[in-house]
Design a protein around this motif. Sequence first.
Motif, PDB file in Angstrom:
ATOM      1  N   PRO A 335       0.834  -1.212   0.000  1.00  0.00           N
ATOM      2  CA  PRO A 335       0.000   0.000   0.000  1.00  0.00           C
ATOM      3  C   PRO A 335       0.862   1.253   0.000  1.00  0.00           C
ATOM      4  O   PRO A 335       2.041   1.207   0.375  1.00  0.00           O
ATOM      5  CB  PRO A 335      -0.791  -0.135   1.297  1.00  0.00           C
ATOM      6  CG  PRO A 335       0.096  -0.932   2.192  1.00  0.00           C
ATOM      7  CD  PRO A 335       0.806  -1.911   1.305  1.00  0.00           C
ATOM      8  N   VAL A 336       0.279   2.373  -0.411  1.00  0.00           N
ATOM      9  CA  VAL A 336       0.996   3.643  -0.455  1.00  0.00           C
ATOM     10  C   VAL A 336       1.045   4.213   0.952  1.00  0.00           C
ATOM     11  O   VAL A 336       0.017   4.606   1.516  1.00  0.00           O
ATOM     12  CB  VAL A 336       0.315   4.632  -1.421  1.00  0.00           C
ATOM     13  CG1 VAL A 336       1.075   5.952  -1.453  1.00  0.00           C
ATOM     14  CG2 VAL A 336       0.236   4.032  -2.822  1.00  0.00           C
ATOM     15  N   GLU A 337       2.234   4.255   1.529  1.00  0.00           N
ATOM     16  CA  GLU A 337       2.385   4.720   2.909  1.00  0.00           C
ATOM     17  C   GLU A 337       1.925   6.161   3.073  1.00  0.00           C
ATOM     18  O   GLU A 337       1.415   6.563   4.119  1.00  0.00           O
ATOM     19  CB  GLU A 337       3.852   4.589   3.337  1.00  0.00           C
ATOM     20  CG  GLU A 337       4.317   3.160   3.532  1.00  0.00           C
ATOM     21  CD  GLU A 337       3.603   2.469   4.687  1.00  0.00           C
ATOM     22  OE1 GLU A 337       3.388   3.129   5.733  1.00  0.00           O
ATOM     23  OE2 GLU A 337       3.229   1.291   4.536  1.00  0.00           O
ATOM     24  N   LEU A 338       2.088   6.950   2.006  1.00  0.00           N
ATOM     25  CA  LEU A 338       1.748   8.365   2.060  1.00  0.00           C
ATOM     26  C   LEU A 338       0.266   8.598   2.356  1.00  0.00           C
ATOM     27  O   LEU A 338      -0.110   9.612   2.949  1.00  0.00           O
ATOM     28  CB  LEU A 338       2.118   9.031   0.728  1.00  0.00           C
ATOM     29  CG  LEU A 338       2.038  10.549   0.629  1.00  0.00           C
ATOM     30  CD1 LEU A 338       2.978  11.195   1.642  1.00  0.00           C
ATOM     31  CD2 LEU A 338       2.393  11.002  -0.773  1.00  0.00           C
ATOM     32  N   LEU A 339      -0.583   7.653   1.972  1.00  0.00           N
ATOM     33  CA  LEU A 339      -2.025   7.834   2.163  1.00  0.00           C
ATOM     34  C   LEU A 339      -2.404   7.950   3.637  1.00  0.00           C
ATOM     35  O   LEU A 339      -3.411   8.579   3.980  1.00  0.00           O
ATOM     36  CB  LEU A 339      -2.789   6.670   1.527  1.00  0.00           C
ATOM     37  CG  LEU A 339      -2.791   6.596   0.001  1.00  0.00           C
ATOM     38  CD1 LEU A 339      -3.636   5.422  -0.460  1.00  0.00           C
ATOM     39  CD2 LEU A 339      -3.295   7.894  -0.606  1.00  0.00           C
ATOM     40  N   LYS A 340      -1.602   7.365   4.499  1.00  0.00           N
ATOM     41  CA  LYS A 340      -1.906   7.412   5.930  1.00  0.00           C
ATOM     42  C   LYS A 340      -1.872   8.838   6.468  1.00  0.00           C
ATOM     43  O   LYS A 340      -2.542   9.154   7.453  1.00  0.00           O
ATOM     44  CB  LYS A 340      -0.915   6.540   6.705  1.00  0.00           C
ATOM     45  CG  LYS A 340      -0.976   5.064   6.347  1.00  0.00           C
ATOM     46  CD  LYS A 340       0.087   4.282   7.109  1.00  0.00           C
ATOM     47  CE  LYS A 340       0.057   2.803   6.738  1.00  0.00           C
ATOM     48  NZ  LYS A 340       1.128   2.045   7.427  1.00  0.00           N
ATOM     49  N   ALA A 341      -1.077   9.695   5.818  1.00  0.00           N
ATOM     50  CA  ALA A 341      -0.931  11.074   6.294  1.00  0.00           C
ATOM     51  C   ALA A 341      -1.853  12.041   5.573  1.00  0.00           C
ATOM     52  O   ALA A 341      -1.822  13.245   5.854  1.00  0.00           O
ATOM     53  CB  ALA A 341       0.524  11.520   6.119  1.00  0.00           C
ATOM     54  N   LEU A 342      -2.670  11.535   4.654  1.00  0.00           N
ATOM     55  CA  LEU A 342      -3.539  12.408   3.870  1.00  0.00           C
ATOM     56  C   LEU A 342      -4.939  12.482   4.456  1.00  0.00           C
ATOM     57  O   LEU A 342      -5.414  11.526   5.080  1.00  0.00           O
ATOM     58  CB  LEU A 342      -3.614  11.903   2.426  1.00  0.00           C
ATOM     59  CG  LEU A 342      -2.350  12.064   1.587  1.00  0.00           C
ATOM     60  CD1 LEU A 342      -2.563  11.462   0.205  1.00  0.00           C
ATOM     61  CD2 LEU A 342      -1.947  13.518   1.465  1.00  0.00           C
ATOM     62  N   PRO A 343      -5.625  13.614   4.233  1.00  0.00           N
ATOM     63  CA  PRO A 343      -7.017  13.718   4.686  1.00  0.00           C
ATOM     64  C   PRO A 343      -7.923  12.826   3.857  1.00  0.00           C
ATOM     65  O   PRO A 343      -7.515  12.258   2.840  1.00  0.00           O
ATOM     66  CB  PRO A 343      -7.340  15.201   4.478  1.00  0.00           C
ATOM     67  CG  PRO A 343      -6.393  15.660   3.419  1.00  0.00           C
ATOM     68  CD  PRO A 343      -5.140  14.863   3.612  1.00  0.00           C
TER      69      PRO A 343
END
Length: 597
Positions: A335-343
């Motif tokens: 999974p894209v780790e960056l998505l965890k920090a996105l609204p």
Amino acid sequence: MAQYGVDLLWVLILVSLAFSALAIFVSIFRHSRQHPKAANTPASGDDVASEAARKVLREFEKNGQSVDAALVTWSPETLRKILTEDLPDAQVIVVSNREPYIHNEDKNGDVELVVPASGLVSALEPITRACAGTWIAYGGGSADHQVVDGNDRIQVPPDHPSYTLRRVWLTDEQYQGYYLGFANEGLWPLCHIAFTRPIFRDSDWEAYETVNRKFADTVVAEARNEWPIVLVQDYHFALLPRMIRERLPEAIVITFWHIPWPNSEVFSICPWRERILDGLLGSSIIGFHTQFHANNFTESVDRFMESRIERADAAVSYGGQTTLVHAYPISIEWPVELLKALPSVEESRRHIRERFGIPADAKLSVGVERLDYTKGILDRFHALEELFIRHPETIGQVVFLQIAAPSRGTLPAYKQLHEECQRFAEELNERYGNETYRPVVLVAEHHSQKDVYEIYRAADICLVTSLHDGMNLVAKEFVASRDDEQGVLLLSTFAGASRELLEALIVNPYDAAMMSEAMLQALTMGPDEQHERMRRMREIVRDNNVYRWAGSMLLDAARLRKRGELDRVTALSERPANTNGDNVVSIFERRQAAGYR
């Protein structure tokens, strides 16, 4: 008399068996004399040969893909397992022009960290992290010199250091000739059939050679032993594989060509075509996004080099070495780790619309890429105009947000493109817009990867309409960002991603009428159909993620290494005679030597 004949027959059979037994004994004796180590430890030797033989079987699978690859869950742990079990003690070195982390000095004199929004970086960075490798790249940041140690190294990522970034310094003259000149005024337009004439200069070629040699010196300096695995990235380093091979003959060199490879007629334009092919054939493995591009490369080799093409095995025998030529479709992490920090998607939609002044009741269509003539940005503007002409009721219902990061702005072709895009966007806004509505929002600025993913999540439609492309990871990033399983992807048939993401709306970017109808279909597509299409595309990106891309290449590297072990335990005297009059041993002959006839 009859009984005598029967007795004689049995005597002949027994004599024949005796001679056969004697021949086997002599063969074993000669083999043990030639390979005393194997004779002293027969079990161990047999085990090595058996293991190498089992491994080498999988090397010959089509395009480097194993039959059970689809059953594997590909992750960083999978890569680490491959390295531990199949490539123990292997050092992984990545070589690219672009670095994954850039340090710049801001106007206050402070050092600012920049993570470039690059498809290559987004694909390779998680791989290098998983492998705890070394990444060698050009240090172009204004503060890059300030943060490295005495050996030009820095540990990255800054928050959780897991690999080494080794920076290479170039003079302005070297950078101009190697990167802006030969690589991007020569090879880039040559390989992208986008009707821009390639420019070749002797001075650029000399700079290209010099820089490739400089990177080869750095690879050798960073290698901890004589058999590293070196992942050479892209058209900036066509000469590097041969230079590495000359100094580290036991290295496994995997070159991945991230852009298309043209047909042999187009490639013949390059004045140094033979030198480029010779350089690339220093690789153990050459990878392309699609089989079509791999075939074009093989045809170029066949036309211009004294070589033997082994089509059944997807390999080239040249200069005493066999190089595998395979298709490895690149992808992104999942999974894209960056998505965890996105609204959330709704919050992203609200934020992006406020930021760019997009009406709440208008559909948001986006394009995200570098400002490059191969990306088809002007063609999207033409398609939008065609949509408004054919379906005037859509005026006011759609806004096209084009994120176009400045790129190679000193080159005339890119300057001209920037001016044309600005002019066309202004014309569309004057013709179809008003005080509260602009149909085109052109943002020629760099954006962080986090900003880009937020734009993806806010979009109703994403246009990836390259005129010619290798893969184009924007398409896969958009799909990965949509965990709400909504949104529509319009995808060029000339992008490699169209071979995988079949549920996208596949378009011909040269056909403005067709594009406009596809845009209308996207604008009117219901949520259920969006869900079904997006769900399937997300499955594809999940299963064919970047770890599978890298793992396939590393497994092939392991097979090549095991094949070397197989050669050492296989009696050379039993190898089928090479009737070609040279010292090239084809993969087919190696298979026969291993007992696979």
